[in-house]
Design a protein around this motif. Structure first.
Motif, PDB file in Angstrom:
ATOM      1  N   MET A 171       0.845  -1.208   0.000  1.00 31.32           N
ATOM      2  CA  MET A 171       0.000   0.000   0.000  1.00 31.32           C
ATOM      3  C   MET A 171       0.875   1.251   0.000  1.00 31.32           C
ATOM      4  SD  MET A 171      -2.800   1.252   2.849  1.00 31.32           S
ATOM      5  CE  MET A 171      -4.006  -0.014   2.490  1.00 31.32           C
ATOM      6  N   GLU A 172       0.520   2.227  -0.829  1.00 28.30           N
ATOM      7  CA  GLU A 172       1.236   3.501  -0.845  1.00 28.30           C
ATOM      8  C   GLU A 172       0.624   4.406   0.231  1.00 28.30           C
ATOM      9  OE1 GLU A 172       3.431   6.221  -0.722  1.00 28.30           O
ATOM     10  OE2 GLU A 172       4.100   4.845  -2.298  1.00 28.30           O
ATOM     11  N   ILE A 173       1.369   4.618   1.296  1.00 32.83           N
ATOM     12  CA  ILE A 173       0.777   5.300   2.454  1.00 32.83           C
ATOM     13  C   ILE A 173       1.293   6.721   2.657  1.00 32.83           C
ATOM     14  CG2 ILE A 173       0.352   3.116   3.636  1.00 32.83           C
ATOM     15  CD1 ILE A 173       2.727   3.764   5.449  1.00 32.83           C
ATOM     16  N   ARG A 174       2.199   7.173   1.822  1.00 34.60           N
ATOM     17  CA  ARG A 174       2.818   8.488   2.054  1.00 34.60           C
ATOM     18  C   ARG A 174       1.791   9.615   2.171  1.00 34.60           C
ATOM     19  NH1 ARG A 174       8.509   8.109   0.497  1.00 34.60           N
ATOM     20  NH2 ARG A 174       8.802   6.032  -0.376  1.00 34.60           N
ATOM     21  N   GLN A 175       0.724   9.544   1.362  1.00 32.67           N
ATOM     22  CA  GLN A 175      -0.254  10.614   1.356  1.00 32.67           C
ATOM     23  C   GLN A 175      -1.253  10.533   2.511  1.00 32.67           C
ATOM     24  OE1 GLN A 175      -0.267  13.518  -0.689  1.00 32.67           O
ATOM     25  NE2 GLN A 175       1.798  12.675  -0.743  1.00 32.67           N
TER      26      GLN A 175
ATOM     27  N   VAL B  56       1.307   5.087  16.407  1.00 31.87           N
ATOM     28  CA  VAL B  56       1.446   4.334  15.156  1.00 31.87           C
ATOM     29  C   VAL B  56       2.928   4.346  14.783  1.00 31.87           C
ATOM     30  CG1 VAL B  56       0.744   4.140  12.749  1.00 31.87           C
ATOM     31  CG2 VAL B  56      -0.873   5.018  14.453  1.00 31.87           C
ATOM     32  N   ARG B  57       3.579   3.196  14.928  1.00 26.83           N
ATOM     33  CA  ARG B  57       5.046   3.163  14.828  1.00 26.83           C
ATOM     34  C   ARG B  57       5.584   2.226  13.747  1.00 26.83           C
ATOM     35  NH1 ARG B  57       4.003   2.892  20.427  1.00 26.83           N
ATOM     36  NH2 ARG B  57       4.400   4.853  21.500  1.00 26.83           N
ATOM     37  N   THR B  58       4.703   1.455  13.111  1.00 24.31           N
ATOM     38  CA  THR B  58       5.168   0.521  12.080  1.00 24.31           C
ATOM     39  C   THR B  58       4.301   0.647  10.837  1.00 24.31           C
ATOM     40  OG1 THR B  58       3.730  -1.335  12.707  1.00 24.31           O
ATOM     41  CG2 THR B  58       5.835  -1.133  13.881  1.00 24.31           C
ATOM     42  N   TYR B  59       4.836   0.151   9.731  1.00 27.92           N
ATOM     43  CA  TYR B  59       4.072   0.124   8.476  1.00 27.92           C
ATOM     44  C   TYR B  59       2.788  -0.674   8.659  1.00 27.92           C
ATOM     45  CZ  TYR B  59       2.847  -1.122   3.669  1.00 27.92           C
ATOM     46  OH  TYR B  59       2.170  -1.329   2.493  1.00 27.92           O
ATOM     47  N   GLU B  60       2.890  -1.805   9.338  1.00 27.74           N
ATOM     48  CA  GLU B  60       1.720  -2.667   9.529  1.00 27.74           C
ATOM     49  C   GLU B  60       0.642  -1.967  10.342  1.00 27.74           C
ATOM     50  OE1 GLU B  60       4.991  -4.946   8.148  1.00 27.74           O
ATOM     51  OE2 GLU B  60       4.899  -3.658   9.938  1.00 27.74           O
ATOM     52  N   GLU B  61       1.053  -1.236  11.389  1.00 30.23           N
ATOM     53  CA  GLU B  61       0.071  -0.490  12.197  1.00 30.23           C
ATOM     54  C   GLU B  61      -0.573   0.616  11.377  1.00 30.23           C
ATOM     55  OE1 GLU B  61       2.048  -1.118  16.643  1.00 30.23           O
ATOM     56  OE2 GLU B  61       2.511   0.693  15.491  1.00 30.23           O
ATOM     57  N   ALA B  62       0.221   1.263  10.543  1.00 30.53           N
ATOM     58  CA  ALA B  62      -0.327   2.324   9.688  1.00 30.53           C
ATOM     59  C   ALA B  62      -1.347   1.760   8.707  1.00 30.53           C
ATOM     60  CB  ALA B  62       0.804   3.029   8.935  1.00 30.53           C
ATOM     61  N   VAL B  63      -1.018   0.644   8.089  1.00 26.68           N
ATOM     62  CA  VAL B  63      -1.949   0.007   7.147  1.00 26.68           C
ATOM     63  C   VAL B  63      -3.230  -0.414   7.867  1.00 26.68           C
ATOM     64  CG1 VAL B  63      -2.315  -2.036   5.693  1.00 26.68           C
ATOM     65  CG2 VAL B  63      -0.166  -0.749   5.533  1.00 26.68           C
ATOM     66  N   GLU B  64      -3.081  -0.948   9.077  1.00 31.20           N
ATOM     67  CA  GLU B  64      -4.265  -1.363   9.848  1.00 31.20           C
ATOM     68  C   GLU B  64      -5.188  -0.170  10.104  1.00 31.20           C
ATOM     69  OE1 GLU B  64      -5.230  -4.083  13.760  1.00 31.20           O
ATOM     70  OE2 GLU B  64      -3.458  -2.790  13.841  1.00 31.20           O
TER      71      GLU B  64
ATOM     72  N   ALA C  92      -3.404   6.649  19.635  1.00 35.88           N
ATOM     73  CA  ALA C  92      -4.386   5.880  18.889  1.00 35.88           C
ATOM     74  C   ALA C  92      -4.246   4.381  19.150  1.00 35.88           C
ATOM     75  CB  ALA C  92      -4.218   6.159  17.402  1.00 35.88           C
ATOM     76  N   THR C  93      -5.337   3.748  19.492  1.00 40.75           N
ATOM     77  CA  THR C  93      -5.401   2.292  19.544  1.00 40.75           C
ATOM     78  C   THR C  93      -6.542   1.857  18.626  1.00 40.75           C
ATOM     79  OG1 THR C  93      -6.999   2.210  21.368  1.00 40.75           O
ATOM     80  CG2 THR C  93      -4.652   2.298  21.959  1.00 40.75           C
ATOM     81  N   VAL C  94      -6.540   0.613  18.244  1.00 39.69           N
ATOM     82  CA  VAL C  94      -7.611   0.119  17.370  1.00 39.69           C
ATOM     83  C   VAL C  94      -8.973   0.351  18.014  1.00 39.69           C
ATOM     84  CG1 VAL C  94      -8.637  -1.972  16.374  1.00 39.69           C
ATOM     85  CG2 VAL C  94      -6.171  -1.563  16.165  1.00 39.69           C
ATOM     86  N   ALA C  95      -9.074   0.074  19.308  1.00 38.37           N
ATOM     87  CA  ALA C  95     -10.366   0.207  19.997  1.00 38.37           C
ATOM     88  C   ALA C  95     -10.862   1.647  19.999  1.00 38.37           C
ATOM     89  CB  ALA C  95     -10.242  -0.314  21.428  1.00 38.37           C
ATOM     90  N   THR C  96      -9.964   2.602  20.306  1.00 37.34           N
ATOM     91  CA  THR C  96     -10.413   3.999  20.355  1.00 37.34           C
ATOM     92  C   THR C  96     -10.709   4.535  18.954  1.00 37.34           C
ATOM     93  OG1 THR C  96      -8.107   4.783  20.355  1.00 37.34           O
ATOM     94  CG2 THR C  96      -9.177   4.526  22.486  1.00 37.34           C
ATOM     95  N   ILE C  97      -9.923   4.126  17.977  1.00 38.21           N
ATOM     96  CA  ILE C  97     -10.165   4.594  16.607  1.00 38.21           C
ATOM     97  C   ILE C  97     -11.502   4.072  16.087  1.00 38.21           C
ATOM     98  CG2 ILE C  97      -9.375   4.422  14.215  1.00 38.21           C
ATOM     99  CD1 ILE C  97      -7.844   6.477  15.908  1.00 38.21           C
ATOM    100  N   LYS C  98     -11.842   2.841  16.420  1.00 35.16           N
ATOM    101  CA  LYS C  98     -13.148   2.306  16.015  1.00 35.16           C
ATOM    102  C   LYS C  98     -14.288   3.129  16.610  1.00 35.16           C
ATOM    103  CE  LYS C  98     -12.057  -2.561  15.061  1.00 35.16           C
ATOM    104  NZ  LYS C  98     -12.202  -3.963  15.531  1.00 35.16           N
TER     105      LYS C  98
END
Length: 247
Positions: A1-5, A212-220, A189-195
């Motif tokens: 995924m291109e996440i820069r934007q 949010v500290r990793t690519y995987e967390e950003a994609v999630e 940000a946590t998944v629960a609060t963002i939901k």
């Protein structure tokens, strides 16, 4: 995924907070701005007194990186007049995004009219000048019920007073990244609060900030539905590495 934007590359420490001289801290800010330019991130998020510097660097580089700054940061308990004055100065200096810290303490004390007024006036000011407005609710200071309530309050103020075409320009944002929590407890940000935010701020967009500290967390976060991610580790995330930064 291109996440820069999706990435709002962020540096919000004062020289004192970074334990640096003003000169050294200014160099860090310049490096962060240049990094955002070099990597074509969506935005560089900096303190209000650095906006003019960012504008100068970005224009010189002929870059499309936009500039964001924080208003009434990090406590959010300033007067409405001070909030608006700071926002106007940031607009004049060249800011594109205004990330206001909502007075979450007033909200917790059930001073709902005060909170509604600042959300209304801050949003109107930003939209009048064609800016993006984000309201930081400081999720770590709230319980789940309060996150739901405050997200909905902001949404309802915007829906009642703004054109539908402007909804996409007004975000609900999770965190400052500066709130002090007990050791080990997330302050961002946590998944629960963002939901909870996504469910209760819709149709307003959500920005996930803090933690949010990793690519995987950003994609999630993106797959959950957030439209922006605030992070001091944008380069690290894009490179697929893990950041040790706390925002």
């Amino acid at each position: 995924m291109e996440i820069r934007q999706y990435l709002d590359a962020t540096y919000l420490k004062t020289a004192q907070q970074a334990n640096l001289s003003e000169e050294k801290n200014n160099e860090v800010v310049k490096n962060c701005i240049q990094e955002a330019i070099d990597h074509n991130f969506k935005l560089i998020m900096i303190r209000p007194d650095k906006v003019a510097l960012a504008k100068e660097m970005i224009q010189k580089a002929k870059s499309k990186v936009t500039i964001g700054t924080v208003i009434d940061f990090p406590e959010g308990d300033g007067t409405l007049e001070d909030k608006l004055a700071e926002a106007i100065q940031a607009i004049n200096d060249g800011a594109d995004d205004l990330d206001f810290v909502v007075d979450y303490k007033a909200f917790k004390n059930e001073a709902f009219d005060k909170v509604k007024e600042e959300v209304l006036e801050g949003t109107k000011l930003g939209l009048k000048h064609n800016k993006i407005v984000k309201w930081i609710i400081e999720v770590a200071a709230l319980n789940d019920h309060q996150i739901v309530q405050l997200s909905a309050l902001i949404k309802n103020v915007v829906i009642a007073n703004c054109n539908e075409k402007d909804y996409e320009k007004v975000f609900v944002k999770s965190s400052t990244g500066f709130y002090k929590t007990p050791e080990g407890v997330p302050n961002g940000a946590t998944v629960a609060t963002i939901k909870l935010m996504l469910e209760n701020s819709f149709p307003l967009p959500v920005k996930a900030a803090g933690g949010v500290r990793t690519y995987e967390e950003a994609v999630e976060m993106i797959q959950l539905g957030v439209k922006r991610i605030g992070t001091s580790a944008a380069k690290t995330i894009v490179n697929g590495e893990i950041s040790k930064n706390d925002y």
